[in-house]
Design a protein around this motif. Sequence first.
Motif, PDB file in Angstrom:
ATOM      1  N   THR A  24     -86.238 -52.258  25.268  1.00 38.50           N
ATOM      2  CA  THR A  24     -87.276 -51.561  25.671  1.00 38.50           C
ATOM      3  C   THR A  24     -88.201 -51.015  24.784  1.00 38.50           C
ATOM      4  O   THR A  24     -87.753 -50.850  23.705  1.00 38.50           O
ATOM      5  N   ASN A  25     -89.452 -50.866  24.868  1.00 32.45           N
ATOM      6  CA  ASN A  25     -90.672 -50.335  24.096  1.00 32.45           C
ATOM      7  C   ASN A  25     -90.269 -51.196  22.833  1.00 32.45           C
ATOM      8  O   ASN A  25     -90.312 -50.509  21.629  1.00 32.45           O
ATOM      9  N   ASN A  26     -90.313 -52.331  22.797  1.00 30.20           N
ATOM     10  CA  ASN A  26     -90.088 -53.294  21.617  1.00 30.20           C
ATOM     11  C   ASN A  26     -89.143 -52.989  20.712  1.00 30.20           C
ATOM     12  O   ASN A  26     -88.943 -53.296  19.407  1.00 30.20           O
ATOM     13  N   ALA A  27     -87.959 -52.355  21.072  1.00 35.96           N
ATOM     14  CA  ALA A  27     -86.705 -52.182  20.201  1.00 35.96           C
ATOM     15  C   ALA A  27     -85.681 -52.343  20.915  1.00 35.96           C
ATOM     16  O   ALA A  27     -85.338 -51.918  22.093  1.00 35.96           O
ATOM     17  N   ASN A  61     -92.985 -71.893  23.547  1.00 36.62           N
ATOM     18  CA  ASN A  61     -91.921 -71.908  22.473  1.00 36.62           C
ATOM     19  C   ASN A  61     -91.088 -70.547  22.861  1.00 36.62           C
ATOM     20  O   ASN A  61     -91.171 -69.999  23.852  1.00 36.62           O
ATOM     21  N   TRP A  62     -90.108 -70.211  22.176  1.00 34.07           N
ATOM     22  CA  TRP A  62     -89.133 -69.293  22.173  1.00 34.07           C
ATOM     23  C   TRP A  62     -89.455 -68.200  21.233  1.00 34.07           C
ATOM     24  O   TRP A  62     -89.227 -68.406  20.082  1.00 34.07           O
ATOM     25  N   ASP A  63     -89.929 -67.005  21.780  1.00 29.62           N
ATOM     26  CA  ASP A  63     -90.094 -65.859  20.943  1.00 29.62           C
ATOM     27  C   ASP A  63     -88.975 -64.926  20.744  1.00 29.62           C
ATOM     28  O   ASP A  63     -88.234 -64.923  21.840  1.00 29.62           O
ATOM     29  N   THR A  64     -88.818 -64.350  19.652  1.00 29.70           N
ATOM     30  CA  THR A  64     -87.623 -63.605  19.333  1.00 29.70           C
ATOM     31  C   THR A  64     -87.806 -62.005  19.576  1.00 29.70           C
ATOM     32  O   THR A  64     -89.103 -61.654  19.427  1.00 29.70           O
ATOM     33  N   LEU A  65     -87.199 -61.312  20.494  1.00 34.91           N
ATOM     34  CA  LEU A  65     -87.176 -60.114  20.925  1.00 34.91           C
ATOM     35  C   LEU A  65     -86.694 -59.365  20.026  1.00 34.91           C
ATOM     36  O   LEU A  65     -85.543 -59.308  19.599  1.00 34.91           O
ATOM     37  N   GLY A  66     -87.656 -58.404  19.442  1.00 38.90           N
ATOM     38  CA  GLY A  66     -87.263 -57.495  18.327  1.00 38.90           C
ATOM     39  C   GLY A  66     -87.236 -58.557  17.076  1.00 38.90           C
ATOM     40  O   GLY A  66     -87.925 -59.468  16.757  1.00 38.90           O
ATOM     41  N   THR A  67     -86.004 -58.127  16.149  1.00 41.40           N
ATOM     42  CA  THR A  67     -85.782 -58.986  15.013  1.00 41.40           C
ATOM     43  C   THR A  67     -84.339 -59.952  15.389  1.00 41.40           C
ATOM     44  O   THR A  67     -83.770 -59.762  16.413  1.00 41.40           O
ATOM     45  N   SER A  68     -84.396 -61.006  14.682  1.00 39.31           N
ATOM     46  CA  SER A  68     -83.182 -61.571  14.725  1.00 39.31           C
ATOM     47  C   SER A  68     -82.065 -61.082  14.266  1.00 39.31           C
ATOM     48  O   SER A  68     -82.103 -60.055  13.358  1.00 39.31           O
ATOM     49  N   ILE A 102     -78.099 -60.199  30.731  1.00 39.50           N
ATOM     50  CA  ILE A 102     -78.920 -60.282  32.185  1.00 39.50           C
ATOM     51  C   ILE A 102     -80.183 -59.654  32.032  1.00 39.50           C
ATOM     52  O   ILE A 102     -80.566 -58.938  31.101  1.00 39.50           O
ATOM     53  N   VAL A 103     -81.039 -59.860  32.886  1.00 30.11           N
ATOM     54  CA  VAL A 103     -82.183 -59.459  32.633  1.00 30.11           C
ATOM     55  C   VAL A 103     -82.838 -58.792  34.169  1.00 30.11           C
ATOM     56  O   VAL A 103     -82.681 -59.377  34.973  1.00 30.11           O
ATOM     57  N   LYS A 104     -83.367 -57.634  34.166  1.00 27.68           N
ATOM     58  CA  LYS A 104     -83.790 -57.076  35.334  1.00 27.68           C
ATOM     59  C   LYS A 104     -85.201 -56.404  35.075  1.00 27.68           C
ATOM     60  O   LYS A 104     -85.382 -55.466  33.992  1.00 27.68           O
ATOM     61  N   ASN A 105     -86.115 -56.932  36.124  1.00 29.91           N
ATOM     62  CA  ASN A 105     -87.621 -56.525  35.895  1.00 29.91           C
ATOM     63  C   ASN A 105     -88.072 -56.348  34.480  1.00 29.91           C
ATOM     64  O   ASN A 105     -88.619 -55.442  34.062  1.00 29.91           O
ATOM     65  N   GLY A 106     -87.919 -57.475  33.845  1.00 26.74           N
ATOM     66  CA  GLY A 106     -88.433 -57.550  32.405  1.00 26.74           C
ATOM     67  C   GLY A 106     -87.746 -57.070  31.437  1.00 26.74           C
ATOM     68  O   GLY A 106     -87.796 -57.162  30.215  1.00 26.74           O
ATOM     69  N   THR A 107     -86.434 -56.287  31.568  1.00 26.76           N
ATOM     70  CA  THR A 107     -85.766 -55.677  30.646  1.00 26.76           C
ATOM     71  C   THR A 107     -84.339 -56.285  30.428  1.00 26.76           C
ATOM     72  O   THR A 107     -83.464 -56.432  31.452  1.00 26.76           O
ATOM     73  N   PRO A 108     -84.024 -56.999  29.293  1.00 29.16           N
ATOM     74  CA  PRO A 108     -82.823 -57.484  28.928  1.00 29.16           C
ATOM     75  C   PRO A 108     -81.781 -56.602  28.696  1.00 29.16           C
ATOM     76  O   PRO A 108     -82.242 -55.677  27.863  1.00 29.16           O
ATOM     77  N   TYR A 109     -80.673 -56.798  28.897  1.00 27.93           N
ATOM     78  CA  TYR A 109     -79.424 -56.080  28.726  1.00 27.93           C
ATOM     79  C   TYR A 109     -78.424 -57.106  28.066  1.00 27.93           C
ATOM     80  O   TYR A 109     -78.227 -58.198  28.704  1.00 27.93           O
ATOM     81  N   LEU A 110     -77.666 -56.749  26.948  1.00 26.28           N
ATOM     82  CA  LEU A 110     -76.898 -57.673  26.100  1.00 26.28           C
ATOM     83  C   LEU A 110     -75.631 -56.901  26.017  1.00 26.28           C
ATOM     84  O   LEU A 110     -75.537 -55.821  25.631  1.00 26.28           O
ATOM     85  N   ALA A 111     -74.591 -57.500  26.457  1.00 26.07           N
ATOM     86  CA  ALA A 111     -73.090 -57.079  26.124  1.00 26.07           C
ATOM     87  C   ALA A 111     -72.448 -58.033  25.056  1.00 26.07           C
ATOM     88  O   ALA A 111     -72.824 -59.051  25.185  1.00 26.07           O
ATOM     89  N   PHE A 112     -71.614 -57.457  24.148  1.00 21.86           N
ATOM     90  CA  PHE A 112     -71.022 -58.227  23.395  1.00 21.86           C
ATOM     91  C   PHE A 112     -69.994 -57.644  22.586  1.00 21.86           C
ATOM     92  O   PHE A 112     -69.537 -56.375  22.545  1.00 21.86           O
ATOM     93  N   GLU A 113     -68.871 -58.543  22.026  1.00 20.98           N
ATOM     94  CA  GLU A 113     -67.823 -57.849  21.313  1.00 20.98           C
ATOM     95  C   GLU A 113     -68.427 -57.472  19.752  1.00 20.98           C
ATOM     96  O   GLU A 113     -69.046 -58.251  19.046  1.00 20.98           O
ATOM     97  N   ASP A 114     -68.298 -56.290  19.566  1.00 24.65           N
ATOM     98  CA  ASP A 114     -68.887 -55.365  18.479  1.00 24.65           C
ATOM     99  C   ASP A 114     -68.039 -55.426  17.250  1.00 24.65           C
ATOM    100  O   ASP A 114     -67.143 -54.727  17.148  1.00 24.65           O
ATOM    101  N   PHE A 115     -68.128 -56.303  16.330  1.00 24.36           N
ATOM    102  CA  PHE A 115     -67.338 -56.433  15.137  1.00 24.36           C
ATOM    103  C   PHE A 115     -67.349 -54.940  14.345  1.00 24.36           C
ATOM    104  O   PHE A 115     -66.364 -54.780  13.611  1.00 24.36           O
ATOM    105  N   ASN A 116     -68.561 -54.338  14.240  1.00 21.81           N
ATOM    106  CA  ASN A 116     -68.939 -53.154  13.721  1.00 21.81           C
ATOM    107  C   ASN A 116     -68.116 -51.938  14.130  1.00 21.81           C
ATOM    108  O   ASN A 116     -67.934 -50.937  13.605  1.00 21.81           O
ATOM    109  N   ASN A 117     -67.511 -52.240  15.369  1.00 23.44           N
ATOM    110  CA  ASN A 117     -66.936 -51.151  16.187  1.00 23.44           C
ATOM    111  C   ASN A 117     -65.606 -51.526  16.705  1.00 23.44           C
ATOM    112  O   ASN A 117     -64.986 -51.623  17.782  1.00 23.44           O
TER     113      ASN A 117
END
Length: 195
Positions: free
Chosen positions: A170-173, A125-132, A145-160
């Motif tokens: 990292t560290n479950n957050a 199944n597909w587990d959620t990382l942190g919260t949805s 992208i994911v490097k050595n188990g660490t996901p990195y996410l870039a996005f257009e930030d509507f809040n900014n």
Amino acid sequence: MMNKILRRILSFPTLLICSSVFGQWQNVGSPAFSAGQSSYTSLTVDKDGTPYLAFQDQSDGMNKITVMKYSSGSWVNVGPARFSFGEADYISLAIDSASGTLYVAYDDQSNGNGGATVRKFNGTNWDTLGTSDFTASDAPYTTLIVKNGTPYLAFEDFNNSFKTTVMKYTNNAWSDVGTEGFSAGSADYISLAMD
């Protein structure tokens, strides 16, 4: 305009490869292999050459995510079909090259407001990382992208003011990489890479 053209071309997923011997594009499996129309397609290939495709699956009108891979001459689901909580836009699929683990990120419309969600395939199944919906606001143009188990996410930030924000898990957050909304102006069609 080009994005609309590409979406129309990929409205029924058909994966093509170019043979260097013949210089022609050939289908990978049957054309139009998805159950219905699709949008926001994202393709990746593992170290063994197996292609994986994530897309917004419109076959039941709910617009959730389905991930498929090409195996033994046909396209098969990776985990359950249409597994996202609600509608999924701006899908980005990635593989951790070290472990071969699949990850998928998307702008999650399940609560009606949007926000980034990242899921990891556990073999069944597909587990959620942190919260949805972990971002403070809508997060279109996600790229993962994911490097050595660490996901990195870039996005257009509507809040900014629609500027670019990058986060890592990292560290479950989820935490910011640098300053939120660091681009000089609004940013669409974001691409992320790592050395």
